[in-house]
Design an enzyme around this catalytic site. Structure first.
Site, PDB file in Angstrom:
ATOM      1  N   LYS A  85       0.837  -1.214  -0.041  1.00 41.34           N
ATOM      2  CA  LYS A  85       0.155  -0.158  -0.076  1.00 41.34           C
ATOM      3  C   LYS A  85       1.008   1.333  -0.145  1.00 41.34           C
ATOM      4  CE  LYS A  85      -4.340   0.919   2.269  1.00 41.34           C
ATOM      5  NZ  LYS A  85      -5.523   0.993   3.309  1.00 41.34           N
TER       6      LYS A  85
HETATM    7  O1  G3P Z   1      -8.067   1.657   5.168  1.00 42.59           O
HETATM    8  C1  G3P Z   1      -8.054   3.104   5.095  1.00 42.59           C
HETATM    9  C2  G3P Z   1      -9.632   3.711   5.195  1.00 42.59           C
HETATM   10  O2  G3P Z   1     -10.599   2.509   5.084  1.00 42.59           O
HETATM   11  C3  G3P Z   1      -9.573   4.451   6.384  1.00 42.59           C
HETATM   12  O3  G3P Z   1     -11.290   4.656   6.507  1.00 42.59           O
HETATM   13  O4  G3P Z   1     -12.811   5.513   8.299  1.00 42.59           O
HETATM   14  O5  G3P Z   1     -10.274   6.135   8.730  1.00 42.59           O
HETATM   15  O6  G3P Z   1     -11.530   7.083   6.853  1.00 42.59           O
HETATM   16  P1  G3P Z   1     -11.485   5.811   7.661  1.00 42.59           P
END
Ligand code: G3P
Length: 219
Positions: A85
């Site tokens: 990633k």
């Molecule tokens: O994997 C990255 C992503 O899904 C993060 O989500 O909820 O922290 O914006 P969030």
């Protein structure tokens, strides 16, 4: 549309792996920090739980040599399913280009615009991850972003798979599927909600009651 689980929590991954429809895992440094384990420990355990792509993020974001070194180390340790990633920035795109030449899978993360996604596709990314929830948080339209990225992918037949990330609710999952995303990576608590419907619960309760009546007749 495939479903991945967006977590570094081993209990959640273990449970989700028993469902049969979870095809991969995405992690990020914030998710790993919550678990109190090193990235290496977490990834080594996840590899045993899920037989599918597992995204592990490089922690450096501005030094191409260091990022390549981290990427190679991550990939070499768990070759089978590891996806590197990388951030969508100048260094991340350079690293993506290099890794694609080495046939090492990549997931370009923190994507908030169609142009960023285009650059990821042109750099040979295996996956690109637009963040829905974080875009909605600032009053923008995440569904329009998905529509634009899907259109670009189809216009030029890019092989890069679109992973909808930063999923905050079941509506995000449904719309990702309707708009033609390849994958949604979904937190555990949202995955649990996908199968819930009050009419399913009340219908089951009625069927159970009526089945008992029939069983009594046959006694
Ligand atoms: O994997 C990255 C992503 O899904 C993060 O989500 O909820 O922290 O914006 P969030």
């Amino acid at each position: 549309m495939e479903l991945f689980i967006d977590t570094a929590n081993l209990k959640e991954i273990e449970d989700a792996s028993s469902w049969g429809y979870i095809k991969g895992v995405t992690t990020n440094p914030s998710l790993i920090a919550k678990e109190g384990l090193t990235q290496e420990e977490v990834i080594n355990r996840i590899v045993d739980l899920i037989d599918g792509p597992i995204s592990a993020e490089v922690t450096c974001d501005d030094n191409v040599d260091l990022m390549l070194k981290q990427a190679h180390k991550l990939y070499e340790t768990n070759k089978k399913n590891i996806v590197i990633k990388l951030p969508i920035n100048e260094a991340g795109l350079k690293v993506c280009h290099q890794l694609s030449k080495e046939h090492i899978p990549t997931n370009l993360t923190l994507c908030f615009s169609a142009n960023q996604a285009l650059l990821a596709m042109e750099s040979g990314a295996t996956y690109v991850s637009p963040f829905l929830g974080r875009l909605d948080d600032i009053g923008e339209n995440s569904f329009q972003l998905i529509q634009e990225i899907v259109t670009i992918k189809r216009n030029y037949q890019y092989k890069t798979k679109i992973i909808c990330a930063s999923i905050r609710n079941p509506q995000h999952v449904k719309t990702s599927a309707l708009l033609g995303a390849d994958i949604a990576t979904v937190p555990y608590k949202i995955l649990l909600k996908l199968k819930q419907h009050h009419l399913t619960d009340s219908g089951l309760a009625t069927f159970e009651k009526d089945a008992l009546k029939t069983e009594q007749l046959s006694k």
